[in-house]
Motif scaffolding. Structure first.
Motif, PDB file in Angstrom:
ATOM      1  N   ALA A 210     -23.821  46.451 -25.168  1.00  0.00           N
ATOM      2  CA  ALA A 210     -25.110  46.615 -25.821  1.00  0.00           C
ATOM      3  C   ALA A 210     -25.643  48.041 -25.727  1.00  0.00           C
ATOM      4  N   THR A 211     -25.219  48.788 -24.725  1.00  0.00           N
ATOM      5  CA  THR A 211     -25.809  50.111 -24.507  1.00  0.00           C
ATOM      6  C   THR A 211     -24.915  51.281 -24.929  1.00  0.00           C
ATOM      7  N   LEU A 212     -23.627  51.211 -24.640  1.00  0.00           N
ATOM      8  CA  LEU A 212     -22.751  52.348 -24.955  1.00  0.00           C
ATOM      9  C   LEU A 212     -22.683  52.655 -26.449  1.00  0.00           C
ATOM     10  N   PRO A 213     -22.298  51.693 -27.303  1.00  0.00           N
ATOM     11  CA  PRO A 213     -22.227  52.008 -28.731  1.00  0.00           C
ATOM     12  C   PRO A 213     -23.582  52.395 -29.309  1.00  0.00           C
ATOM     13  N   ALA A 214     -24.646  51.696 -28.892  1.00  0.00           N
ATOM     14  CA  ALA A 214     -25.974  52.001 -29.420  1.00  0.00           C
ATOM     15  C   ALA A 214     -26.415  53.403 -29.029  1.00  0.00           C
ATOM     16  N   SER A 215     -26.110  53.809 -27.795  1.00  0.00           N
ATOM     17  CA  SER A 215     -26.480  55.159 -27.353  1.00  0.00           C
ATOM     18  C   SER A 215     -25.765  56.226 -28.167  1.00  0.00           C
ATOM     19  N   LEU A 216     -24.485  56.013 -28.434  1.00  0.00           N
ATOM     20  CA  LEU A 216     -23.713  56.987 -29.211  1.00  0.00           C
ATOM     21  C   LEU A 216     -24.261  57.108 -30.628  1.00  0.00           C
ATOM     22  N   THR A 217     -24.491  55.980 -31.259  1.00  0.00           N
ATOM     23  CA  THR A 217     -24.987  55.992 -32.640  1.00  0.00           C
ATOM     24  C   THR A 217     -26.390  56.572 -32.727  1.00  0.00           C
ATOM     25  N   THR A 218     -27.257  56.189 -31.790  1.00  0.00           N
ATOM     26  CA  THR A 218     -28.640  56.637 -31.841  1.00  0.00           C
ATOM     27  C   THR A 218     -28.761  58.123 -31.535  1.00  0.00           C
ATOM     28  N   PHE A 219     -27.956  58.633 -30.581  1.00  0.00           N
ATOM     29  CA  PHE A 219     -28.016  60.067 -30.313  1.00  0.00           C
ATOM     30  C   PHE A 219     -27.525  60.859 -31.519  1.00  0.00           C
ATOM     31  N   ALA A 220     -26.501  60.359 -32.191  1.00  0.00           N
ATOM     32  CA  ALA A 220     -26.024  61.053 -33.390  1.00  0.00           C
ATOM     33  C   ALA A 220     -27.127  61.144 -34.440  1.00  0.00           C
TER      34      ALA A 220
ATOM     35  N   HIS B  67     -27.107  53.047  -8.261  1.00  0.00           N
ATOM     36  CA  HIS B  67     -27.522  54.405  -8.628  1.00  0.00           C
ATOM     37  C   HIS B  67     -27.926  54.416 -10.109  1.00  0.00           C
ATOM     38  N   PRO B  68     -28.999  53.737 -10.468  1.00  0.00           N
ATOM     39  CA  PRO B  68     -29.338  53.582 -11.894  1.00  0.00           C
ATOM     40  C   PRO B  68     -29.690  54.890 -12.591  1.00  0.00           C
ATOM     41  N   GLY B  69     -30.441  55.768 -11.918  1.00  0.00           N
ATOM     42  CA  GLY B  69     -30.832  57.017 -12.553  1.00  0.00           C
ATOM     43  C   GLY B  69     -29.651  57.924 -12.833  1.00  0.00           C
ATOM     44  N   VAL B  70     -28.773  58.047 -11.857  1.00  0.00           N
ATOM     45  CA  VAL B  70     -27.583  58.885 -12.044  1.00  0.00           C
ATOM     46  C   VAL B  70     -26.698  58.317 -13.147  1.00  0.00           C
ATOM     47  N   ALA B  71     -26.508  57.000 -13.143  1.00  0.00           N
ATOM     48  CA  ALA B  71     -25.678  56.369 -14.168  1.00  0.00           C
ATOM     49  C   ALA B  71     -26.281  56.563 -15.552  1.00  0.00           C
ATOM     50  N   ALA B  72     -27.604  56.472 -15.652  1.00  0.00           N
ATOM     51  CA  ALA B  72     -28.262  56.663 -16.943  1.00  0.00           C
ATOM     52  C   ALA B  72     -28.047  58.081 -17.451  1.00  0.00           C
ATOM     53  N   ALA B  73     -28.197  59.068 -16.558  1.00  0.00           N
ATOM     54  CA  ALA B  73     -27.995  60.460 -16.967  1.00  0.00           C
ATOM     55  C   ALA B  73     -26.557  60.711 -17.384  1.00  0.00           C
ATOM     56  N   VAL B  74     -25.607  60.144 -16.644  1.00  0.00           N
ATOM     57  CA  VAL B  74     -24.189  60.316 -16.987  1.00  0.00           C
ATOM     58  C   VAL B  74     -23.907  59.722 -18.360  1.00  0.00           C
ATOM     59  N   LEU B  75     -24.504  58.568 -18.662  1.00  0.00           N
ATOM     60  CA  LEU B  75     -24.301  57.966 -19.982  1.00  0.00           C
ATOM     61  C   LEU B  75     -24.824  58.878 -21.080  1.00  0.00           C
ATOM     62  N   VAL B  76     -26.004  59.438 -20.883  1.00  0.00           N
ATOM     63  CA  VAL B  76     -26.561  60.329 -21.903  1.00  0.00           C
ATOM     64  C   VAL B  76     -25.661  61.547 -22.106  1.00  0.00           C
ATOM     65  N   LEU B  77     -25.225  62.155 -21.019  1.00  0.00           N
ATOM     66  CA  LEU B  77     -24.355  63.326 -21.136  1.00  0.00           C
ATOM     67  C   LEU B  77     -23.026  62.969 -21.801  1.00  0.00           C
ATOM     68  N   ALA B  78     -22.545  61.747 -21.536  1.00  0.00           N
ATOM     69  CA  ALA B  78     -21.290  61.310 -22.150  1.00  0.00           C
ATOM     70  C   ALA B  78     -21.437  61.163 -23.657  1.00  0.00           C
ATOM     71  N   VAL B  79     -22.551  60.576 -24.107  1.00  0.00           N
ATOM     72  CA  VAL B  79     -22.717  60.395 -25.552  1.00  0.00           C
ATOM     73  C   VAL B  79     -22.993  61.736 -26.232  1.00  0.00           C
ATOM     74  N   VAL B  80     -23.635  62.675 -25.516  1.00  0.00           N
ATOM     75  CA  VAL B  80     -23.831  64.011 -26.073  1.00  0.00           C
ATOM     76  C   VAL B  80     -22.471  64.684 -26.274  1.00  0.00           C
ATOM     77  N   ALA B  81     -21.606  64.602 -25.265  1.00  0.00           N
ATOM     78  CA  ALA B  81     -20.273  65.192 -25.384  1.00  0.00           C
ATOM     79  C   ALA B  81     -19.476  64.520 -26.497  1.00  0.00           C
ATOM     80  N   ALA B  82     -19.590  63.201 -26.591  1.00  0.00           N
ATOM     81  CA  ALA B  82     -18.863  62.478 -27.637  1.00  0.00           C
ATOM     82  C   ALA B  82     -19.353  62.887 -29.019  1.00  0.00           C
ATOM     83  N   ASP B  83     -20.651  63.079 -29.152  1.00  0.00           N
ATOM     84  CA  ASP B  83     -21.193  63.494 -30.450  1.00  0.00           C
ATOM     85  C   ASP B  83     -20.712  64.887 -30.816  1.00  0.00           C
TER      86      ASP B  83
END
Length: 285
Positions: A216-226, A75-91
């Motif tokens: 490679a993706t989780l930390p980079a997503s958090l930092t880049t969204f911030a 489920h790549p699309g759903v997982a990608a969206a969940v990651l984005v929402l997670a980093v938004v919440a974390a930020d």
């Protein structure tokens, strides 16, 4: 960290577009990135602010897409969206990646790249390879476009030696992948790095690749969204929420090619604005 999550996708798309000439595109992207490292960063006024925000949001979508394809392939699309929402919440919660952790992740990703290169070089490739052929300029430009934003320095401290090291790492990984898998097989699938391990008789390392892609993706997503949110909505208001939701929606529908092209276009516009700012400041001096 941004390079580690995006390079597997960019190599696949670049190889599909340019064949073996993707290596030349990576080298050119490295030279452009080193040039950009000498330019002043974008300011916070006018179009510069929103261009920077868009480029970073597109980079978040690239990271999320890579996460979905490599970590949750069912489920790549759903997982990608969940990651984005997670980093938004974390930020919004004010979470930040501690600098020692960021350095540790970077070292781990560099070590993983070296291991991958060693595997590709030590194990002889199977089968014949077609000739390199003449370069197709449009294909090389597409490959350059999708690789360049992964190397483009985003912050003032990401300059000079760091950019050179990342550019060399990207070129070495590209050469090793082309040697082991060939341009045709490298460009067949967005997740062709998995095929690369199988071709090099290292299929047992597939779980390790999954862990590496998470790093490679989780930390980079958090930092880049911030970074994107600081440009678009420093106060974490409604605009930041809308930006996060748009990025999550894009992660569902965009796919690797569209995400990489969007990030590439944002990177090119950012580079042009930085060149303009450099010339303007030079005239004022």
């Amino acid at each position: 960290m941004r390079l580690g999550g995006g390079l597997p996708l960019a190599l696949a798309v670049g190889a599909a577009s340019a064949g073996y000439w993707v290596a030349a595109a990576v080298a050119l992207a490295g030279l452009l990135a080193c040039f950009a490292a000498r330019l002043p960063p974008l300011g916070d006024d006018g179009p510069e602010r929103y261009v920077a925000g868009f480029a970073r949001l597109a980079a978040v979508v690239v990271q999320a897409t890579a996460f979905g394809l490599y970590v949750v392939p069912a489920h790549p699309g759903v997982a990608a969206a969940v990651l984005v929402l997670a980093v938004v919440a974390a930020d919004f919660a004010g979470l930040r990646l501690p600098e020692p952790v960021a350095r540790g992740v970077t070292v781990a990703l560099l070590a993983a790249a070296l291991v991958l290169v060693a595997i590709c070089v030590v194990v002889a490739p199977v089968g014949t390879r077609p000739g390199i052929g003449a370069p197709a300029v449009p294909g090389v430009l597409v490959a350059l476009l999708v690789v360049f934003p992964l190397l483009l320095p985003r912050r003032a401290e990401h300059t000079g030696r760091r950019t050179v090291v990342l550019s060399v790492v990207a070129l070495v990984v590209t050469a090793a992948a082309l040697y082991q898998l060939g341009a045709l097989r490298l460009g067949l699938s967005a997740t062709s790095v998995r095929d690369l391990l199988a071709a090099a008789d290292a299929g047992a390392l597939q779980p390790v690749l999954t862990v590496v892609m998470v790093l490679a993706t989780l930390p980079a997503s958090l930092t880049t969204f911030a970074e994107a949110r600081e440009r678009i909505a420093p106060a974490r208001g409604t605009a930041a929420v809308v930006a996060g939701l748009l990025a999550a929606a894009a992660a569902v529908v965009a796919g690797p090619v569209a995400a990489l092209v969007a990030a590439g276009l944002g990177g090119v516009v950012e580079l042009l604005l930085r060149v303009r700012a450099s010339r303007y400041r030079g005239r004022r001096v």
